[in-house]
Design a protein around this motif. Structure first.
Motif, PDB file in Angstrom:
ATOM      1  N   GLU A 162       6.752  30.749   3.642  1.00  0.00           N
ATOM      2  CA  GLU A 162       7.617  29.650   4.390  1.00  0.00           C
ATOM      3  C   GLU A 162       7.879  31.234   4.861  1.00  0.00           C
ATOM      4  O   GLU A 162       7.831  31.048   6.932  1.00  0.00           O
ATOM      5  CB  GLU A 162       8.339  29.137   4.025  1.00  0.00           C
ATOM      6  CG  GLU A 162       7.574  27.552   3.834  1.00  0.00           C
ATOM      7  CD  GLU A 162       8.672  26.686   4.788  1.00  0.00           C
ATOM      8  OE1 GLU A 162       9.515  26.704   5.110  1.00  0.00           O
ATOM      9  OE2 GLU A 162       7.674  26.064   4.571  1.00  0.00           O
ATOM     10  N   GLY A 163       8.820  32.352   5.106  1.00  0.00           N
ATOM     11  CA  GLY A 163       9.584  33.878   5.143  1.00  0.00           C
ATOM     12  C   GLY A 163       7.835  34.434   5.636  1.00  0.00           C
ATOM     13  O   GLY A 163       8.348  35.042   6.857  1.00  0.00           O
ATOM     14  N   PHE A 164       6.882  34.550   5.170  1.00  0.00           N
ATOM     15  CA  PHE A 164       5.781  35.166   5.839  1.00  0.00           C
ATOM     16  C   PHE A 164       5.358  34.056   7.381  1.00  0.00           C
ATOM     17  O   PHE A 164       5.627  34.957   8.233  1.00  0.00           O
ATOM     18  CB  PHE A 164       5.143  35.375   4.533  1.00  0.00           C
ATOM     19  CG  PHE A 164       3.369  35.720   4.997  1.00  0.00           C
ATOM     20  CD1 PHE A 164       3.268  37.076   4.849  1.00  0.00           C
ATOM     21  CD2 PHE A 164       2.088  34.935   5.478  1.00  0.00           C
ATOM     22  CE1 PHE A 164       1.946  37.980   5.553  1.00  0.00           C
ATOM     23  CE2 PHE A 164       0.810  34.894   6.039  1.00  0.00           C
ATOM     24  CZ  PHE A 164       1.060  37.139   5.760  1.00  0.00           C
ATOM     25  N   CYS A 165       5.503  33.580   6.418  1.00  0.00           N
ATOM     26  CA  CYS A 165       5.161  32.929   7.909  1.00  0.00           C
ATOM     27  C   CYS A 165       5.470  32.531   9.206  1.00  0.00           C
ATOM     28  O   CYS A 165       5.609  32.797  10.339  1.00  0.00           O
ATOM     29  CB  CYS A 165       4.431  31.073   8.231  1.00  0.00           C
ATOM     30  SG  CYS A 165       2.585  30.982   6.697  1.00  0.00           S
ATOM     31  N   GLU A 166       7.135  32.730   8.917  1.00  0.00           N
ATOM     32  CA  GLU A 166       8.011  32.571   9.923  1.00  0.00           C
ATOM     33  C   GLU A 166       7.843  33.457  11.416  1.00  0.00           C
ATOM     34  O   GLU A 166       7.890  33.720  11.702  1.00  0.00           O
ATOM     35  CB  GLU A 166       9.547  31.704   9.426  1.00  0.00           C
ATOM     36  CG  GLU A 166      10.432  31.666  10.378  1.00  0.00           C
ATOM     37  CD  GLU A 166      11.641  31.497  10.345  1.00  0.00           C
ATOM     38  OE1 GLU A 166      12.517  31.440  10.498  1.00  0.00           O
ATOM     39  OE2 GLU A 166      11.285  30.424   9.037  1.00  0.00           O
ATOM     40  N   ALA A 167       7.696  34.379  10.019  1.00  0.00           N
ATOM     41  CA  ALA A 167       7.976  36.224  11.152  1.00  0.00           C
ATOM     42  C   ALA A 167       6.293  36.103  11.600  1.00  0.00           C
ATOM     43  O   ALA A 167       6.545  36.701  12.691  1.00  0.00           O
ATOM     44  CB  ALA A 167       7.749  37.123   9.738  1.00  0.00           C
ATOM     45  N   VAL A 168       5.656  36.094  10.527  1.00  0.00           N
ATOM     46  CA  VAL A 168       3.893  35.968  11.237  1.00  0.00           C
ATOM     47  C   VAL A 168       3.856  35.109  12.898  1.00  0.00           C
ATOM     48  O   VAL A 168       3.157  35.765  14.080  1.00  0.00           O
ATOM     49  CB  VAL A 168       3.219  35.877  10.468  1.00  0.00           C
ATOM     50  CG1 VAL A 168       1.943  35.254  10.820  1.00  0.00           C
ATOM     51  CG2 VAL A 168       2.354  36.737   9.227  1.00  0.00           C
ATOM     52  N   ALA A 169       4.813  33.618  12.642  1.00  0.00           N
ATOM     53  CA  ALA A 169       4.197  33.312  14.047  1.00  0.00           C
ATOM     54  C   ALA A 169       5.081  33.785  15.510  1.00  0.00           C
ATOM     55  O   ALA A 169       4.686  33.973  15.827  1.00  0.00           O
ATOM     56  CB  ALA A 169       5.605  31.786  13.449  1.00  0.00           C
ATOM     57  N   GLN A 170       6.223  34.488  14.463  1.00  0.00           N
ATOM     58  CA  GLN A 170       6.770  35.575  16.120  1.00  0.00           C
ATOM     59  C   GLN A 170       5.817  36.583  16.759  1.00  0.00           C
ATOM     60  O   GLN A 170       5.831  37.081  17.880  1.00  0.00           O
ATOM     61  CB  GLN A 170       7.868  35.667  15.576  1.00  0.00           C
ATOM     62  CG  GLN A 170       9.397  34.546  15.072  1.00  0.00           C
ATOM     63  CD  GLN A 170      10.053  35.440  14.353  1.00  0.00           C
ATOM     64  OE1 GLN A 170      10.883  36.057  15.582  1.00  0.00           O
ATOM     65  NE2 GLN A 170      10.531  34.634  13.625  1.00  0.00           N
ATOM     66  N   GLU A 171       4.944  37.480  15.399  1.00  0.00           N
ATOM     67  CA  GLU A 171       3.940  37.886  15.696  1.00  0.00           C
ATOM     68  C   GLU A 171       3.490  37.909  16.247  1.00  0.00           C
ATOM     69  O   GLU A 171       2.768  38.368  17.940  1.00  0.00           O
ATOM     70  CB  GLU A 171       3.860  38.632  13.825  1.00  0.00           C
ATOM     71  CG  GLU A 171       5.216  39.510  13.343  1.00  0.00           C
ATOM     72  CD  GLU A 171       4.032  39.920  11.768  1.00  0.00           C
ATOM     73  OE1 GLU A 171       5.610  40.604  11.478  1.00  0.00           O
ATOM     74  OE2 GLU A 171       3.390  39.431  12.290  1.00  0.00           O
ATOM     75  N   VAL A 172       2.082  36.543  16.303  1.00  0.00           N
ATOM     76  CA  VAL A 172       0.753  36.135  16.598  1.00  0.00           C
ATOM     77  C   VAL A 172       0.953  34.763  17.891  1.00  0.00           C
ATOM     78  O   VAL A 172       0.707  35.607  18.666  1.00  0.00           O
ATOM     79  CB  VAL A 172      -0.007  36.063  15.898  1.00  0.00           C
ATOM     80  CG1 VAL A 172      -0.325  36.870  14.821  1.00  0.00           C
ATOM     81  CG2 VAL A 172      -0.048  34.551  15.523  1.00  0.00           C
ATOM     82  N   ALA A 173       2.450  35.023  18.271  1.00  0.00           N
ATOM     83  CA  ALA A 173       2.402  34.099  19.481  1.00  0.00           C
ATOM     84  C   ALA A 173       1.918  35.029  20.878  1.00  0.00           C
ATOM     85  O   ALA A 173       1.485  34.320  21.788  1.00  0.00           O
ATOM     86  CB  ALA A 173       3.671  33.512  19.602  1.00  0.00           C
ATOM     87  N   GLN A 174       2.416  35.570  20.847  1.00  0.00           N
ATOM     88  CA  GLN A 174       1.279  36.573  22.062  1.00  0.00           C
ATOM     89  C   GLN A 174       0.457  36.528  21.902  1.00  0.00           C
ATOM     90  O   GLN A 174      -0.178  36.727  23.275  1.00  0.00           O
ATOM     91  CB  GLN A 174       2.073  37.868  22.461  1.00  0.00           C
ATOM     92  CG  GLN A 174       1.167  38.917  20.572  1.00  0.00           C
ATOM     93  CD  GLN A 174       2.301  40.285  21.350  1.00  0.00           C
ATOM     94  OE1 GLN A 174       1.944  41.352  21.591  1.00  0.00           O
ATOM     95  NE2 GLN A 174       2.692  40.772  19.422  1.00  0.00           N
ATOM     96  N   VAL A 187       0.880  29.219  14.663  1.00  0.00           N
ATOM     97  CA  VAL A 187       1.518  29.021  12.989  1.00  0.00           C
ATOM     98  C   VAL A 187       2.070  27.311  12.875  1.00  0.00           C
ATOM     99  O   VAL A 187       3.100  27.384  13.552  1.00  0.00           O
ATOM    100  CB  VAL A 187       1.908  30.020  13.128  1.00  0.00           C
ATOM    101  CG1 VAL A 187       2.422  29.820  11.000  1.00  0.00           C
ATOM    102  CG2 VAL A 187       1.082  31.315  12.624  1.00  0.00           C
ATOM    103  N   THR A 188       1.936  26.420  12.125  1.00  0.00           N
ATOM    104  CA  THR A 188       2.331  25.512  11.124  1.00  0.00           C
ATOM    105  C   THR A 188       2.690  25.547  10.202  1.00  0.00           C
ATOM    106  O   THR A 188       1.624  25.907   8.727  1.00  0.00           O
ATOM    107  CB  THR A 188       1.937  24.375  12.028  1.00  0.00           C
ATOM    108  OG1 THR A 188       2.202  24.273  13.218  1.00  0.00           O
ATOM    109  CG2 THR A 188       2.711  22.999  11.113  1.00  0.00           C
ATOM    110  N   MET A 189       3.919  25.203   9.181  1.00  0.00           N
ATOM    111  CA  MET A 189       4.135  25.042   8.024  1.00  0.00           C
ATOM    112  C   MET A 189       4.062  24.019   7.838  1.00  0.00           C
ATOM    113  O   MET A 189       5.399  23.111   8.697  1.00  0.00           O
ATOM    114  CB  MET A 189       4.969  25.938   7.482  1.00  0.00           C
ATOM    115  CG  MET A 189       5.166  27.206   7.564  1.00  0.00           C
ATOM    116  SD  MET A 189       7.191  28.421   7.710  1.00  0.00           S
ATOM    117  CE  MET A 189       7.353  28.837   9.003  1.00  0.00           C
ATOM    118  N   VAL A 190       3.817  22.987   6.851  1.00  0.00           N
ATOM    119  CA  VAL A 190       3.389  21.730   6.652  1.00  0.00           C
ATOM    120  C   VAL A 190       4.518  21.329   5.089  1.00  0.00           C
ATOM    121  O   VAL A 190       4.474  22.291   4.338  1.00  0.00           O
ATOM    122  CB  VAL A 190       1.733  21.014   6.375  1.00  0.00           C
ATOM    123  CG1 VAL A 190       2.322  19.434   6.497  1.00  0.00           C
ATOM    124  CG2 VAL A 190       1.154  21.217   7.179  1.00  0.00           C
TER     125      VAL A 190
END
Length: 273
Positions: A156-168, A173-176
Protein backbone atom coordinates in the motif's frame (compact mmCIF):
# COMPACT_ATOMS: atom_id res chain seq x y z
CA UNK A 1 -17.46 -1.47 -25.43
CA UNK A 2 -15.78 -4.28 -23.55
CA UNK A 3 -12.50 -3.95 -21.69
CA UNK A 4 -9.36 -6.05 -21.69
CA UNK A 5 -8.14 -7.06 -18.23
CA UNK A 6 -4.95 -8.73 -17.02
CA UNK A 7 -5.35 -10.47 -13.68
CA UNK A 8 -2.76 -12.47 -11.75
CA UNK A 9 -3.93 -15.53 -9.87
CA UNK A 10 -7.28 -16.43 -11.47
CA UNK A 11 -7.43 -20.06 -10.37
CA UNK A 12 -9.31 -19.28 -7.14
CA UNK A 13 -10.61 -16.56 -4.85
CA UNK A 14 -11.30 -13.04 -6.06
CA UNK A 15 -9.24 -13.58 -9.20
CA UNK A 16 -11.40 -16.50 -10.28
CA UNK A 17 -14.64 -14.71 -9.39
CA UNK A 18 -13.64 -11.60 -11.30
CA UNK A 19 -12.54 -13.58 -14.34
CA UNK A 20 -15.83 -15.47 -14.49
CA UNK A 21 -17.92 -12.30 -14.23
CA UNK A 22 -15.85 -10.43 -16.81
CA UNK A 23 -15.83 -13.28 -19.32
CA UNK A 24 -19.56 -13.79 -18.91
CA UNK A 25 -20.23 -10.16 -19.80
CA UNK A 26 -17.95 -10.36 -22.86
CA UNK A 27 -14.71 -8.75 -21.70
CA UNK A 28 -11.29 -10.15 -22.55
CA UNK A 29 -9.30 -11.58 -19.63
CA UNK A 30 -5.60 -12.39 -19.64
CA UNK A 31 -5.36 -14.53 -16.52
CA UNK A 32 -2.27 -16.01 -14.92
CA UNK A 33 -2.25 -19.32 -13.08
CA UNK A 34 0.32 -21.80 -11.83
CA UNK A 35 -1.83 -24.76 -12.91
CA UNK A 36 -3.92 -24.61 -16.10
CA UNK A 37 -5.99 -27.54 -14.88
CA UNK A 38 -7.72 -25.30 -12.35
CA UNK A 39 -9.15 -23.10 -15.12
CA UNK A 40 -9.73 -25.76 -17.76
CA UNK A 41 -13.44 -24.98 -17.78
CA UNK A 42 -12.78 -21.29 -18.55
CA UNK A 43 -10.34 -22.20 -21.32
CA UNK A 44 -13.00 -24.44 -22.87
CA UNK A 45 -15.93 -22.05 -22.46
CA UNK A 46 -14.15 -18.88 -23.57
CA UNK A 47 -11.55 -19.86 -26.19
CA UNK A 48 -11.62 -16.44 -27.85
CA UNK A 49 -11.68 -14.16 -24.80
CA UNK A 50 -9.74 -16.01 -22.08
CA UNK A 51 -5.98 -15.84 -22.59
CA UNK A 52 -4.55 -18.16 -19.94
CA UNK A 53 -0.88 -17.71 -19.01
CA UNK A 54 1.22 -19.98 -16.81
CA UNK A 55 3.09 -17.85 -14.29
CA UNK A 56 4.59 -17.98 -10.82
CA UNK A 57 4.83 -14.32 -9.81
CA UNK A 58 7.95 -15.01 -7.75
CA UNK A 59 9.79 -15.62 -11.05
CA UNK A 60 10.45 -11.98 -11.93
CA UNK A 61 11.95 -12.52 -15.43
CA UNK A 62 9.00 -14.75 -16.35
CA UNK A 63 6.58 -12.16 -14.97
CA UNK A 64 8.19 -9.43 -17.05
CA UNK A 65 8.03 -11.57 -20.20
CA UNK A 66 4.39 -12.42 -19.56
CA UNK A 67 3.38 -8.78 -19.15
CA UNK A 68 5.33 -7.74 -22.25
CA UNK A 69 3.86 -10.54 -24.35
CA UNK A 70 0.33 -9.78 -23.16
CA UNK A 71 0.52 -6.10 -24.12
CA UNK A 72 2.15 -6.91 -27.45
CA UNK A 73 -0.48 -9.51 -28.32
CA UNK A 74 -3.56 -7.57 -27.21
CA UNK A 75 -2.39 -4.08 -28.11
CA UNK A 76 -4.19 -2.44 -25.23
CA UNK A 77 -4.95 -3.62 -21.71
CA UNK A 78 -7.40 -1.38 -19.90
CA UNK A 79 -7.09 -2.76 -16.37
CA UNK A 80 -4.27 -4.65 -14.67
CA UNK A 81 -5.22 -6.41 -11.45
CA UNK A 82 -2.47 -7.52 -9.10
CA UNK A 83 -4.31 -10.28 -7.27
CA UNK A 84 -1.94 -13.21 -6.72
CA UNK A 85 -1.12 -13.69 -3.06
CA UNK A 86 -1.81 -15.75 0.03
CA UNK A 87 -1.98 -15.59 3.81
CA UNK A 88 0.68 -16.86 6.19
CA UNK A 89 -0.28 -17.41 9.82
CA UNK A 90 2.16 -17.73 12.68
CA UNK A 91 3.96 -15.52 15.18
CA UNK A 92 7.27 -14.02 14.10
CA UNK A 93 9.34 -16.55 16.04
CA UNK A 94 7.38 -19.43 14.52
CA UNK A 95 8.12 -18.48 10.91
CA UNK A 96 10.93 -20.09 8.95
CA UNK A 97 13.27 -18.02 6.78
CA UNK A 98 11.89 -19.78 3.70
CA UNK A 99 8.31 -18.89 4.66
CA UNK A 100 9.27 -15.24 5.16
CA UNK A 101 11.14 -15.05 1.86
CA UNK A 102 8.33 -16.69 -0.11
CA UNK A 103 5.48 -14.50 1.10
CA UNK A 104 7.55 -11.37 0.50
CA UNK A 105 8.44 -12.61 -3.00
CA UNK A 106 4.79 -13.36 -3.77
CA UNK A 107 2.69 -10.69 -2.07
CA UNK A 108 5.11 -7.77 -2.15
CA UNK A 109 7.85 -8.14 -4.76
CA UNK A 110 5.57 -9.96 -7.22
CA UNK A 111 2.98 -7.19 -6.98
CA UNK A 112 5.59 -4.44 -7.28
CA UNK A 113 7.16 -6.01 -10.36
CA UNK A 114 3.79 -6.65 -12.01
CA UNK A 115 2.75 -3.02 -11.61
CA UNK A 116 6.16 -1.60 -12.49
CA UNK A 117 6.40 -3.71 -15.64
CA UNK A 118 2.91 -2.62 -16.75
CA UNK A 119 3.54 1.11 -16.32
CA UNK A 120 5.38 1.92 -19.57
CA UNK A 121 2.66 0.20 -21.61
CA UNK A 122 -0.17 1.93 -19.74
CA UNK A 123 1.63 5.25 -20.16
CA UNK A 124 2.25 4.69 -23.88
CA UNK A 125 -1.40 3.83 -24.54
CA UNK A 126 -2.57 7.01 -22.83
CA UNK A 127 -3.84 5.62 -19.54
CA UNK A 128 -5.49 2.74 -17.82
CA UNK A 129 -6.30 1.42 -14.39
CA UNK A 130 -4.26 -0.48 -11.81
CA UNK A 131 -6.10 -2.45 -9.14
CA UNK A 132 -4.06 -3.87 -6.28
CA UNK A 133 -5.78 -6.50 -4.17
CA UNK A 134 -4.82 -5.63 -0.63
CA UNK A 135 -6.66 -6.22 2.65
CA UNK A 136 -8.00 -4.33 5.61
CA UNK A 137 -4.96 -6.05 7.10
CA UNK A 138 -3.00 -3.20 5.51
CA UNK A 139 -4.53 -0.94 8.17
CA UNK A 140 -5.23 -3.27 11.10
CA UNK A 141 -2.66 -5.74 12.42
CA UNK A 142 -3.34 -8.83 14.49
CA UNK A 143 -0.99 -11.25 16.28
CA UNK A 144 0.22 -14.32 14.37
CA UNK A 145 -0.14 -12.54 11.03
CA UNK A 146 2.93 -10.32 11.06
CA UNK A 147 4.38 -11.23 7.67
CA UNK A 148 1.05 -10.96 5.86
CA UNK A 149 0.60 -7.52 7.39
CA UNK A 150 4.17 -6.60 6.43
CA UNK A 151 3.46 -7.36 2.78
CA UNK A 152 0.13 -5.53 2.73
CA UNK A 153 1.37 -2.45 4.60
CA UNK A 154 4.31 -2.45 2.20
CA UNK A 155 2.37 -2.76 -1.06
CA UNK A 156 0.00 0.00 0.00
CA UNK A 157 2.90 2.38 0.60
CA UNK A 158 4.19 1.53 -2.86
CA UNK A 159 0.79 1.99 -4.51
CA UNK A 160 -0.01 5.25 -2.76
CA UNK A 161 3.25 6.75 -4.05
CA UNK A 162 2.84 5.29 -7.54
CA UNK A 163 -0.70 6.68 -7.76
CA UNK A 164 0.73 10.19 -7.39
CA UNK A 165 3.49 9.52 -9.91
CA UNK A 166 1.24 8.25 -12.70
CA UNK A 167 -1.88 10.39 -12.31
CA UNK A 168 -0.36 12.77 -14.87
CA UNK A 169 -0.53 9.95 -17.45
CA UNK A 170 -4.23 9.24 -16.88
CA UNK A 171 -3.40 6.06 -14.94
CA UNK A 172 -5.58 5.46 -11.89
CA UNK A 173 -4.61 3.26 -8.95
CA UNK A 174 -7.02 1.57 -6.54
CA UNK A 175 -6.16 -0.51 -3.50
CA UNK A 176 -8.94 -2.94 -2.53
CA UNK A 177 -9.14 -3.78 1.16
CA UNK A 178 -11.57 -6.67 1.67
CA UNK A 179 -12.49 -8.13 5.01
CA UNK A 180 -13.02 -11.82 5.58
CA UNK A 181 -14.64 -13.54 2.60
CA UNK A 182 -15.69 -17.08 1.78
CA UNK A 183 -12.82 -17.81 -0.59
CA UNK A 184 -9.95 -20.28 -0.74
CA UNK A 185 -7.71 -17.57 0.74
CA UNK A 186 -9.10 -18.48 4.14
CA UNK A 187 -10.34 -22.01 3.51
CA UNK A 188 -7.64 -23.58 1.38
CA UNK A 189 -4.61 -21.52 0.34
CA UNK A 190 -3.64 -20.08 3.74
CA UNK A 191 -0.30 -21.33 5.07
CA UNK A 192 0.30 -22.04 8.76
CA UNK A 193 3.76 -21.99 10.33
CA UNK A 194 5.17 -24.67 12.62
CA UNK A 195 3.39 -23.47 15.74
CA UNK A 196 5.02 -23.30 19.18
CA UNK A 197 3.16 -24.00 22.44
CA UNK A 198 4.74 -20.86 23.94
CA UNK A 199 2.54 -18.75 21.61
CA UNK A 200 -0.69 -20.71 22.08
CA UNK A 201 -2.50 -17.59 23.30
CA UNK A 202 -1.99 -16.06 19.82
CA UNK A 203 -3.35 -19.02 17.86
CA UNK A 204 -6.98 -17.93 17.73
CA UNK A 205 -6.67 -17.75 13.94
CA UNK A 206 -7.00 -21.55 13.83
CA UNK A 207 -10.69 -21.16 14.59
CA UNK A 208 -11.04 -18.59 11.81
CA UNK A 209 -9.47 -21.00 9.31
CA UNK A 210 -11.86 -23.83 10.26
CA UNK A 211 -15.00 -23.49 8.13
CA UNK A 212 -16.88 -25.79 10.52
CA UNK A 213 -16.56 -23.10 13.22
CA UNK A 214 -18.42 -20.52 11.14
CA UNK A 215 -17.95 -18.85 7.77
CA UNK A 216 -16.61 -15.39 6.97
CA UNK A 217 -19.27 -12.72 6.30
CA UNK A 218 -17.96 -11.50 2.95
CA UNK A 219 -19.65 -12.58 -0.30
CA UNK A 220 -16.92 -13.01 -2.96
CA UNK A 221 -19.41 -12.52 -5.79
CA UNK A 222 -20.60 -9.16 -4.49
CA UNK A 223 -17.06 -8.08 -3.67
CA UNK A 224 -15.89 -8.95 -7.19
CA UNK A 225 -18.80 -6.95 -8.62
CA UNK A 226 -17.73 -3.87 -6.65
CA UNK A 227 -14.10 -4.27 -7.71
CA UNK A 228 -15.07 -4.55 -11.38
CA UNK A 229 -17.35 -1.52 -11.12
CA UNK A 230 -14.53 0.56 -9.61
CA UNK A 231 -12.69 0.46 -12.94
CA UNK A 232 -15.32 2.82 -14.35
CA UNK A 233 -15.20 5.29 -11.46
CA UNK A 234 -13.64 8.67 -12.17
CA UNK A 235 -11.44 9.56 -10.51
CA UNK A 236 -10.21 6.15 -9.44
CA UNK A 237 -10.89 5.53 -5.73
CA UNK A 238 -7.52 5.22 -4.01
CA UNK A 239 -8.86 2.75 -1.43
CA UNK A 240 -11.98 0.59 -1.25
CA UNK A 241 -12.86 -1.22 1.96
CA UNK A 242 -15.22 -4.15 1.37
CA UNK A 243 -17.12 -5.56 4.32
CA UNK A 244 -18.82 -3.82 7.23
CA UNK A 245 -16.65 -5.53 9.85
CA UNK A 246 -13.50 -4.55 7.96
CA UNK A 247 -14.59 -0.92 7.74
CA UNK A 248 -15.51 -0.74 11.43
CA UNK A 249 -12.18 -2.26 12.48
CA UNK A 250 -10.26 0.05 10.15
CA UNK A 251 -11.97 3.20 11.42
CA UNK A 252 -11.45 2.14 15.04
CA UNK A 253 -7.76 1.47 14.51
CA UNK A 254 -7.16 4.69 12.58
CA UNK A 255 -8.96 6.76 15.21
CA UNK A 256 -6.82 5.17 17.94
CA UNK A 257 -3.68 5.86 15.92
CA UNK A 258 -4.68 9.47 15.25
CA UNK A 259 -5.46 10.09 18.92
CA UNK A 260 -2.00 8.76 19.83
CA UNK A 261 -0.32 11.02 17.27
CA UNK A 262 -2.13 14.05 18.66
CA UNK A 263 -0.56 13.47 22.08
CA UNK A 264 2.89 13.87 20.53
CA UNK A 265 2.71 17.52 19.42
CA UNK A 266 5.21 18.80 21.99
CA UNK A 267 7.53 15.81 21.54
CA UNK A 268 7.63 16.23 17.76
CA UNK A 269 8.30 19.98 17.98
CA UNK A 270 11.03 19.48 20.59
CA UNK A 271 13.38 18.03 17.96
CA UNK A 272 13.12 20.95 15.50
CA UNK A 273 15.93 23.50 15.14
Amino acid sequence: MGKTWMITGVSSGFGREMAEQLLERGDVVIGTVRDEGKVGDLIERYPDTFDCRLLDVTDVPALQRTVRDAFERHGRIDVVVSNAGYGLFGCAEELSDAEIDHIVATNLVGSIQFIKTSLPYLRAQGGGRIIQMSSYGAQVAYPANSMYHATKFGIEGFCEAVAQEVAQFNIGVTMVEPGGARTEFRYGSAKVADLMPEYESCHGFLTMLDASKGLAPGDPKRMAERIIASADQEPAPLRMVLGSQALAATIERLETRLADFKTQTELAASTDF
